[in-house]
Scaffold this motif. Structure first.
Motif, PDB file in Angstrom:
ATOM      1  N   LEU A  72      -3.732  32.800 -13.601  1.00 47.56           N
ATOM      2  CA  LEU A  72      -2.784  31.654 -13.855  1.00 47.56           C
ATOM      3  C   LEU A  72      -2.286  31.958 -13.097  1.00 47.56           C
ATOM      4  CD1 LEU A  72      -1.215  29.570 -15.715  1.00 47.56           C
ATOM      5  CD2 LEU A  72      -0.571  31.503 -16.917  1.00 47.56           C
ATOM      6  N   SER A  73      -1.986  32.565 -12.704  1.00 50.39           N
ATOM      7  CA  SER A  73      -0.906  33.214 -11.213  1.00 50.39           C
ATOM      8  C   SER A  73      -1.652  32.012 -10.004  1.00 50.39           C
ATOM      9  CB  SER A  73      -1.070  34.223 -11.218  1.00 50.39           C
ATOM     10  OG  SER A  73      -0.031  34.394  -9.989  1.00 50.39           O
ATOM     11  N   GLU A  74      -2.802  32.487  -9.884  1.00 49.39           N
ATOM     12  CA  GLU A  74      -3.210  31.568  -8.504  1.00 49.39           C
ATOM     13  C   GLU A  74      -3.931  30.257  -8.555  1.00 49.39           C
ATOM     14  OE1 GLU A  74      -7.201  33.758  -8.357  1.00 49.39           O
ATOM     15  OE2 GLU A  74      -6.618  36.002  -7.581  1.00 49.39           O
ATOM     16  N   LYS A  75      -3.507  29.883  -9.575  1.00 52.14           N
ATOM     17  CA  LYS A  75      -3.901  28.252 -10.157  1.00 52.14           C
ATOM     18  C   LYS A  75      -2.087  27.807  -9.647  1.00 52.14           C
ATOM     19  CE  LYS A  75      -7.857  27.391 -13.095  1.00 52.14           C
ATOM     20  NZ  LYS A  75      -8.609  27.855 -14.423  1.00 52.14           N
ATOM     21  N   LEU A  76      -1.645  28.606 -10.402  1.00 50.35           N
ATOM     22  CA  LEU A  76      -0.176  27.640 -10.376  1.00 50.35           C
ATOM     23  C   LEU A  76       0.168  27.046  -9.486  1.00 50.35           C
ATOM     24  CD1 LEU A  76       2.353  27.504 -11.776  1.00 50.35           C
ATOM     25  CD2 LEU A  76       3.579  29.563 -11.200  1.00 50.35           C
ATOM     26  N   PHE A  77      -0.268  27.617  -8.067  1.00 46.86           N
ATOM     27  CA  PHE A  77      -0.083  28.014  -6.416  1.00 46.86           C
ATOM     28  C   PHE A  77      -0.561  26.357  -5.939  1.00 46.86           C
ATOM     29  CE2 PHE A  77       1.841  31.819  -6.831  1.00 46.86           C
ATOM     30  CZ  PHE A  77       3.105  31.504  -6.682  1.00 46.86           C
ATOM     31  N   GLU A  78      -1.476  25.920  -7.037  1.00 51.33           N
ATOM     32  CA  GLU A  78      -2.479  24.566  -6.738  1.00 51.33           C
ATOM     33  C   GLU A  78      -1.789  23.621  -7.155  1.00 51.33           C
ATOM     34  OE1 GLU A  78      -6.137  25.659  -8.362  1.00 51.33           O
ATOM     35  OE2 GLU A  78      -7.027  27.402  -6.043  1.00 51.33           O
ATOM     36  N   GLN A  79      -1.201  24.186  -8.035  1.00 52.29           N
ATOM     37  CA  GLN A  79      -0.082  22.488  -8.731  1.00 52.29           C
ATOM     38  C   GLN A  79       0.365  21.806  -7.780  1.00 52.29           C
ATOM     39  OE1 GLN A  79      -1.951  22.061 -12.188  1.00 52.29           O
ATOM     40  NE2 GLN A  79      -2.847  23.910 -11.210  1.00 52.29           N
ATOM     41  N   PRO A  80       0.459  20.576  -7.926  1.00 50.22           N
ATOM     42  CA  PRO A  80       1.127  19.829  -7.360  1.00 50.22           C
ATOM     43  C   PRO A  80       2.108  18.821  -7.678  1.00 50.22           C
ATOM     44  CG  PRO A  80      -0.575  18.529  -8.561  1.00 50.22           C
ATOM     45  CD  PRO A  80      -0.929  19.535  -9.264  1.00 50.22           C
ATOM     46  N   ASN A  81       3.238  19.218  -9.276  1.00 46.91           N
ATOM     47  CA  ASN A  81       4.191  19.042  -9.616  1.00 46.91           C
ATOM     48  C   ASN A  81       4.337  20.247 -10.912  1.00 46.91           C
ATOM     49  OD1 ASN A  81       2.802  17.562 -12.448  1.00 46.91           O
ATOM     50  ND2 ASN A  81       2.612  16.028 -10.573  1.00 46.91           N
ATOM     51  N   TYR A  82       5.942  19.999 -10.759  1.00 46.36           N
ATOM     52  CA  TYR A  82       6.040  20.639 -12.800  1.00 46.36           C
ATOM     53  C   TYR A  82       5.568  20.561 -13.538  1.00 46.36           C
ATOM     54  CZ  TYR A  82       9.528  22.031 -15.362  1.00 46.36           C
ATOM     55  OH  TYR A  82       9.941  22.977 -17.016  1.00 46.36           O
ATOM     56  N   SER A  83       5.514  19.151 -14.070  1.00 38.83           N
ATOM     57  CA  SER A  83       4.126  18.779 -15.274  1.00 38.83           C
ATOM     58  C   SER A  83       2.934  18.987 -15.021  1.00 38.83           C
ATOM     59  CB  SER A  83       4.530  17.209 -15.046  1.00 38.83           C
ATOM     60  OG  SER A  83       5.831  16.085 -15.637  1.00 38.83           O
ATOM     61  N   SER A  84       2.202  19.373 -13.827  1.00 42.29           N
ATOM     62  CA  SER A  84       1.171  19.893 -14.061  1.00 42.29           C
ATOM     63  C   SER A  84       0.886  21.398 -14.027  1.00 42.29           C
ATOM     64  CB  SER A  84       0.459  19.550 -12.856  1.00 42.29           C
ATOM     65  OG  SER A  84      -0.103  18.637 -12.138  1.00 42.29           O
ATOM     66  N   ALA A  85       2.264  21.886 -13.981  1.00 42.32           N
ATOM     67  CA  ALA A  85       2.515  23.149 -14.180  1.00 42.32           C
ATOM     68  C   ALA A  85       2.579  23.421 -15.300  1.00 42.32           C
ATOM     69  CB  ALA A  85       3.543  23.785 -13.080  1.00 42.32           C
ATOM     70  N   LEU A  86       3.099  22.912 -16.163  1.00 40.94           N
ATOM     71  CA  LEU A  86       3.504  23.017 -18.016  1.00 40.94           C
ATOM     72  C   LEU A  86       1.825  22.708 -18.406  1.00 40.94           C
ATOM     73  CD1 LEU A  86       6.966  21.208 -18.048  1.00 40.94           C
ATOM     74  CD2 LEU A  86       6.765  23.717 -18.336  1.00 40.94           C
ATOM     75  N   ALA A  87       1.291  22.011 -18.296  1.00 38.90           N
ATOM     76  CA  ALA A  87       0.076  22.364 -18.787  1.00 38.90           C
ATOM     77  C   ALA A  87      -1.027  22.846 -18.522  1.00 38.90           C
ATOM     78  CB  ALA A  87      -0.505  20.755 -18.412  1.00 38.90           C
ATOM     79  N   LEU A  88      -0.235  23.230 -17.091  1.00 40.40           N
ATOM     80  CA  LEU A  88      -1.456  24.507 -17.004  1.00 40.40           C
ATOM     81  C   LEU A  88      -0.989  25.721 -17.798  1.00 40.40           C
ATOM     82  CD1 LEU A  88      -3.761  26.399 -14.997  1.00 40.40           C
ATOM     83  CD2 LEU A  88      -2.125  26.744 -13.587  1.00 40.40           C
ATOM     84  N   PHE A  89       0.501  25.890 -18.080  1.00 40.40           N
ATOM     85  CA  PHE A  89       0.294  26.962 -18.944  1.00 40.40           C
ATOM     86  C   PHE A  89       0.215  26.828 -20.468  1.00 40.40           C
ATOM     87  CE2 PHE A  89       4.932  27.349 -16.623  1.00 40.40           C
ATOM     88  CZ  PHE A  89       4.151  28.912 -15.575  1.00 40.40           C
ATOM     89  N   GLY A  90      -0.105  25.534 -20.684  1.00 42.62           N
ATOM     90  CA  GLY A  90      -0.630  25.097 -22.065  1.00 42.62           C
ATOM     91  C   GLY A  90      -2.026  25.296 -22.211  1.00 42.62           C
ATOM     92  N   GLU A  91      -2.912  25.485 -20.960  1.00 44.48           N
ATOM     93  CA  GLU A  91      -4.043  25.919 -21.294  1.00 44.48           C
ATOM     94  C   GLU A  91      -4.067  27.854 -21.310  1.00 44.48           C
ATOM     95  OE1 GLU A  91      -6.338  24.653 -17.237  1.00 44.48           O
ATOM     96  OE2 GLU A  91      -5.718  22.603 -17.251  1.00 44.48           O
ATOM     97  N   TYR A  92      -2.834  28.272 -21.538  1.00 48.21           N
ATOM     98  CA  TYR A  92      -3.729  29.869 -21.332  1.00 48.21           C
ATOM     99  C   TYR A  92      -2.772  30.222 -22.685  1.00 48.21           C
ATOM    100  CZ  TYR A  92      -5.794  30.213 -16.548  1.00 48.21           C
ATOM    101  OH  TYR A  92      -6.306  30.102 -15.772  1.00 48.21           O
ATOM    102  N   VAL A  93      -1.509  29.926 -22.627  1.00 45.93           N
ATOM    103  CA  VAL A  93      -0.961  30.287 -24.442  1.00 45.93           C
ATOM    104  C   VAL A  93      -0.540  29.027 -25.127  1.00 45.93           C
ATOM    105  CG1 VAL A  93      -0.370  32.024 -23.069  1.00 45.93           C
ATOM    106  CG2 VAL A  93       1.244  30.370 -22.651  1.00 45.93           C
ATOM    107  N   ASN A  94      -0.460  29.153 -26.295  1.00 42.86           N
ATOM    108  CA  ASN A  94       0.315  28.334 -26.865  1.00 42.86           C
ATOM    109  C   ASN A  94       1.852  27.874 -26.826  1.00 42.86           C
ATOM    110  OD1 ASN A  94      -1.867  27.158 -28.340  1.00 42.86           O
ATOM    111  ND2 ASN A  94      -1.761  29.028 -29.579  1.00 42.86           N
ATOM    112  N   ILE A  95       2.612  26.936 -26.684  1.00 40.28           N
ATOM    113  CA  ILE A  95       4.064  26.793 -26.179  1.00 40.28           C
ATOM    114  C   ILE A  95       4.264  26.800 -26.752  1.00 40.28           C
ATOM    115  CG2 ILE A  95       5.454  25.407 -24.838  1.00 40.28           C
ATOM    116  CD1 ILE A  95       3.335  25.874 -22.335  1.00 40.28           C
ATOM    117  N   VAL A  96       5.825  26.692 -27.858  1.00 42.71           N
ATOM    118  CA  VAL A  96       6.322  25.884 -28.765  1.00 42.71           C
ATOM    119  C   VAL A  96       8.085  26.170 -28.347  1.00 42.71           C
ATOM    120  CG1 VAL A  96       5.314  26.766 -30.352  1.00 42.71           C
ATOM    121  CG2 VAL A  96       6.657  28.313 -29.995  1.00 42.71           C
TER     122      VAL A  96
END
Length: 64
Positions: free
Chosen positions: A40-64
């Protein structure tokens, strides 16, 4: 759907993407998924924007 059944609460947290990464990363590591935290840490730096980063977090954990 998240790759784990872990849940991370973002409500009321600092919205800084690095702070959120720390919350998700710590949750993954503390629950036996250190390899996913690294991935996840490695993929985070590939994200073009904040929304993409949030979506990436949701691929690993459930966000509430």
């Amino acid at each position: 759907m998240a790759r784990t059944e872990l849940t991370v609460r973002f409500t009321g947290e600092d919205g800084n993407v690095f702070h959120l990464m720390a919350l998700v990363g710590q949750t993954l590591t503390c629950n036996g998924y250190p390899e996913l935290e690294k991935e996840l840490s490695e993929k985070l730096f590939e994200q073009p924007n904040y929304s993409s980063a949030l979506a990436l977090f949701g691929e690993y954990v459930n966000i509430v």
